[in-house]
Scaffold this motif. Structure first.
Motif, short mmCIF file in Angstrom:
data_model
loop_
_atom_site.label_atom_id
_atom_site.label_comp_id
_atom_site.label_asym_id
_atom_site.label_seq_id
_atom_site.Cartn_x
_atom_site.Cartn_y
_atom_site.Cartn_z
N SER A 176 5.08 6.51 5.31
CA SER A 176 5.26 4.98 5.34
C SER A 176 4.18 4.39 4.86
O SER A 176 2.64 5.02 3.97
CB SER A 176 4.48 4.76 6.55
OG SER A 176 3.23 4.91 7.04
N LYS A 177 4.62 3.45 4.14
CA LYS A 177 3.78 2.48 2.98
C LYS A 177 1.98 2.40 4.04
O LYS A 177 0.77 2.37 2.88
CB LYS A 177 4.07 1.41 2.22
CG LYS A 177 5.71 1.56 1.53
CD LYS A 177 6.37 -0.13 1.37
CE LYS A 177 7.39 0.18 0.21
NZ LYS A 177 8.25 -0.55 0.52
N LEU A 178 1.63 1.66 4.50
CA LEU A 178 0.76 1.38 5.33
C LEU A 178 -0.05 3.10 5.04
O LEU A 178 -1.15 3.20 5.25
CB LEU A 178 0.77 1.11 6.85
CG LEU A 178 -0.35 0.54 7.41
CD1 LEU A 178 -1.07 -0.40 6.80
CD2 LEU A 178 -0.17 -0.11 8.66
N GLY A 179 0.65 4.40 5.79
CA GLY A 179 -0.08 4.65 6.16
C GLY A 179 -0.52 5.80 5.29
O GLY A 179 -1.83 6.50 5.61
N ALA A 180 0.31 6.31 3.94
CA ALA A 180 -0.17 6.15 2.90
C ALA A 180 -0.97 4.96 1.89
O ALA A 180 -2.41 6.15 1.52
CB ALA A 180 0.89 6.12 1.62
N LEU A 181 -1.26 4.25 2.21
CA LEU A 181 -2.76 2.90 1.93
C LEU A 181 -3.77 3.45 2.41
O LEU A 181 -4.50 3.32 1.70
CB LEU A 181 -2.12 1.76 2.02
CG LEU A 181 -2.64 0.44 1.58
CD1 LEU A 181 -3.09 0.87 -0.12
CD2 LEU A 181 -2.76 -0.25 1.71
N LEU A 182 -3.58 3.66 4.03
CA LEU A 182 -5.00 4.16 4.41
C LEU A 182 -5.68 5.88 4.31
O LEU A 182 -5.97 6.10 5.25
CB LEU A 182 -4.69 3.63 5.70
CG LEU A 182 -3.96 2.01 5.96
CD1 LEU A 182 -3.91 1.69 7.82
CD2 LEU A 182 -4.91 1.08 5.66
#
Length: 212
Positions: free
Chosen positions: A41-47
């Protein structure tokens, strides 16, 4: 603001509210990432979140932990502050909106450690002014049986917004929150609830920190 700016603002506001409504839809679910590929997921990858696979002994299959579902609390996907009454788009000062959420689970002895991340946006309205805005977000882990909250913590994001941009993004990542581990299908035991906590803001003015 001049009318072109107001029109641009209304377009941005519609996008944020649309995202908040879509997050609050389907029973209020923000996200359900129960498969190992959820780390994509975009947020998961970002974090920097990893998948929910727990290390396994050599020669055995990797153990997958099914993380609890993230649910937005009803009515807390977005919050608005107006300069007058009755509230309208013309006297809107600013609004907060949640746009994404993710979580990561791991085993720590006999405890399930859950790290939660949320993303959102602060958007100035026609009556808004540039400044620093504080967004209070509540994160809780609830036991499904009896709807019992085991962990509840308030986090605050500080967002600087200028008149040229009129909006600003934020992310909040919790420390690992611990609950007793009972089974790999942790989603059957617990749920994660998040939302903008308006009650935590005694003063909604820009730059003011409220008490938890």
């Amino acid at each position: 603001m001049d009318w072109p700016t107001v029109i641009r603002f209304l377009g941005k506001m519609a996008l944020v509210m649309s995202a908040a409504v879509s997050l609050a839809g389907c029973g209020g679910h923000l996200g359900n990432f129960d498969v190992p590929e959820a780390s994509g997921s975009k947020l998961g990858a970002l974090l920097g979140f990893k998948n929910n696979d727990a290390p396994a002994a050599e020669g055995t299959q990797v153990r997958h932990i099914f993380c609890p579902e993230i649910i937005i609390l009803e009515g807390t996907a977005a919050s608005q502050v107006h300069a007058g009454t009755p509230p309208s788009s013309a006297n809107l000062k600013y609004q907060f909106g949640l746009t994404d959420a993710a979580r990561e689970c791991s085993l720590e002895g006999d405890q399930l450690a859950i790290k939660i991340g949320v993303a959102g946006r602060v958007l100035l309205g026609p009556a808004g002014t540039a400044g620093t805005y504080t967004v209070p977000v509540r994160m809780a882990i609830v036991r499904e049986q009896g709807n019992e909250p085991l962990v509840s913590k308030l986090y605050r994001a500080s967002v600087s917004v200028g008149m040229t941009t009129a909006d600003g993004d934020f992310t909040i990542v919790s420390e690992p929150l611990h609950v007793p581990f009972t089974q790999d299908h942790a989603e059957e035991d617990y749920s994660i609830k998040v939302g903008i906590d308006e009650a935590a803001s005694a003063d909604k003015s820009a730059g003011k920190h409220s008490k938890p």
